[in-house]
Motif scaffolding. Structure first.
Motif, short mmCIF file in Angstrom:
data_model
loop_
_atom_site.label_atom_id
_atom_site.label_comp_id
_atom_site.label_asym_id
_atom_site.label_seq_id
_atom_site.Cartn_x
_atom_site.Cartn_y
_atom_site.Cartn_z
N VAL A 54 -24.60 -2.86 48.02
CA VAL A 54 -25.24 -4.47 48.00
C VAL A 54 -24.11 -5.02 49.53
O VAL A 54 -25.22 -5.62 50.33
N CYS B 150 -24.65 -15.69 35.80
CA CYS B 150 -24.45 -15.35 36.64
C CYS B 150 -25.00 -13.71 36.80
O CYS B 150 -25.47 -13.44 37.91
N ASP B 151 -25.02 -12.86 35.95
CA ASP B 151 -25.30 -11.14 35.96
C ASP B 151 -27.05 -11.56 36.75
O ASP B 151 -27.61 -10.84 37.69
N ILE C 42 -27.48 -12.82 40.15
CA ILE C 42 -26.91 -12.35 40.73
C ILE C 42 -28.91 -11.20 41.27
O ILE C 42 -28.52 -10.49 42.11
N ALA D 53 -31.28 -9.95 44.52
CA ALA D 53 -30.88 -8.69 45.12
C ALA D 53 -32.10 -8.18 45.21
O ALA D 53 -32.68 -8.02 45.78
N THR E 232 -28.89 -2.80 41.76
CA THR E 232 -28.46 -3.87 41.01
C THR E 232 -28.32 -3.85 39.71
O THR E 232 -26.95 -4.33 38.86
N VAL F 223 -25.57 -3.92 36.45
CA VAL F 223 -25.15 -4.47 35.73
C VAL F 223 -25.19 -3.68 34.18
O VAL F 223 -24.98 -4.28 33.82
N SER G 71 -28.92 -14.29 30.74
CA SER G 71 -28.79 -13.11 31.37
C SER G 71 -30.39 -13.34 32.45
O SER G 71 -31.35 -13.68 33.10
N LEU H 95 -25.16 -12.23 48.38
CA LEU H 95 -25.38 -10.72 48.07
C LEU H 95 -23.82 -10.03 47.68
O LEU H 95 -22.98 -9.21 47.31
N ALA I 27 -22.62 -11.66 44.78
CA ALA I 27 -22.07 -10.38 44.12
C ALA I 27 -21.19 -9.05 43.75
O ALA I 27 -20.85 -8.98 42.48
N SER J 161 -18.25 -9.87 42.69
CA SER J 161 -18.36 -10.18 41.30
C SER J 161 -17.95 -8.17 40.93
O SER J 161 -17.13 -8.22 40.27
#
Length: 260
Positions: free
Chosen positions: A52, A127-128, A131, A135, A146, A150, A186, A208, A211, A214
């Motif tokens: 990332v 939030c995921d 992200i 991506a 990504t 996750v 999600s 990114l 992300a 995180s």
């Protein structure tokens, strides 16, 4: 087609862990979480530092701005943790002999915070989703890596949440149902991210980096400290093995995707 990939990836991340939890007993879940914590720490660090962040810096010229974004992102997730909305412990009844509380203490504590756990998990999952969407919109290959990070992170977290909810007095069926509904956040985040983020492509490098911050924060502040306990040589080697497996999985996925 990109939206379909985002929905599938976020759906897997939200529901796969619930399906795993539904098939296993509590004793097996307790042992599984410990191994998956090491695995997901390796996956998160590998994804953030090897995929990332390099992608973000490759597509941007303002390196100082990206480093500032990384710093702000780490502080942001620290503050969310302070509010008990981003991270919560996976402690369950009797998992630490040094906690000298009366029997049922954990259930009482979890009972007070069971709904907070679900709220925090829903926000985390939302939030995921954003992200993952960012991506995929930046690079489909990066999106797949990504999403993998996750998903592998969500499995131990959601299984841990399931244990906490059981200790909070939820029935097995209700705990699984609410965990599944929380996981669907999600998907909502992924769709919102697709609709909102796409018109703002110049911001992708910064998204990114957020992300990556995180992933790094969760690995360093949440997962790795859980591994810092005095263990036997065999258990320590197992930890290192799972951690290396997480890094290896990221490298394997990256090489495989780049060859296609």
């Amino acid at each position: 087609m990109t939206l379909a990939y985002i929905i599938v990836a976020t759906l897997l991340g939200g529901l796969l862990s619930v399906l795993i939890a539904a098939q296993l007993t509590l004793s097996v879940l307790g042992r599984l979480v410990k191994s998956l914590v090491s695995l997901s720490a390796g996956v998160l660090l590998g994804t953030a530092l090897l995929n990332v962040l390099p992608e973000a810096f490759e597509d941007a010229t303002d390196s100082h701005g990206l480093f500032l974004t990384l710093l702000v992102g780490l502080l942001f997730f620290f503050l969310l943790e302070k509010a008990e909305l981003y991270r919560h412990g996976h402690h369950h009844e009797g998992d630490d002999p040094h906690h000298h509380h009366h029997h049922g203490f954990d259930a009482e504590q979890a009972g007070k915070g069971g709904w907070t756990v679900l709220l925090g998990d829903s926000i985390h999952n939302f939030c995921d989703g954003i992200i993952i969407a960012a991506a995929f919109l930046s690079d489909p290959q990066l999106g797949l890596v990504t999403a993998l990070a996750v998903i592998l992170h969500e499995i131990p977290q959601e299984v841990g949440d399931y244990i906490v909810l059981l200790n909070a007095g939820f029935s097995r069926g209700r705990a699984l149902l609410y965990n599944a509904l929380s996981g669907l956040a999600s998907v909502v985040g992924g769709v919102v991210g697709y609709l909102v983020v796409e018109p703002w492509k110049p911001l992708f490098p910064y998204l990114l980096v957020i992300a990556a911050s995180s992933f790094i924060y969760v690995a360093v502040a949440d997962l790795l400290p859980q591994l810092q306990r005095r263990l036997s040589l065999r258990a320590t080697l197992a930890q290192l093995g799972w951690l290396a497996a997480g890094l290896g999985l990221v490298l394997l996925a990256t090489r495989t995707l780049h060859h296609h």
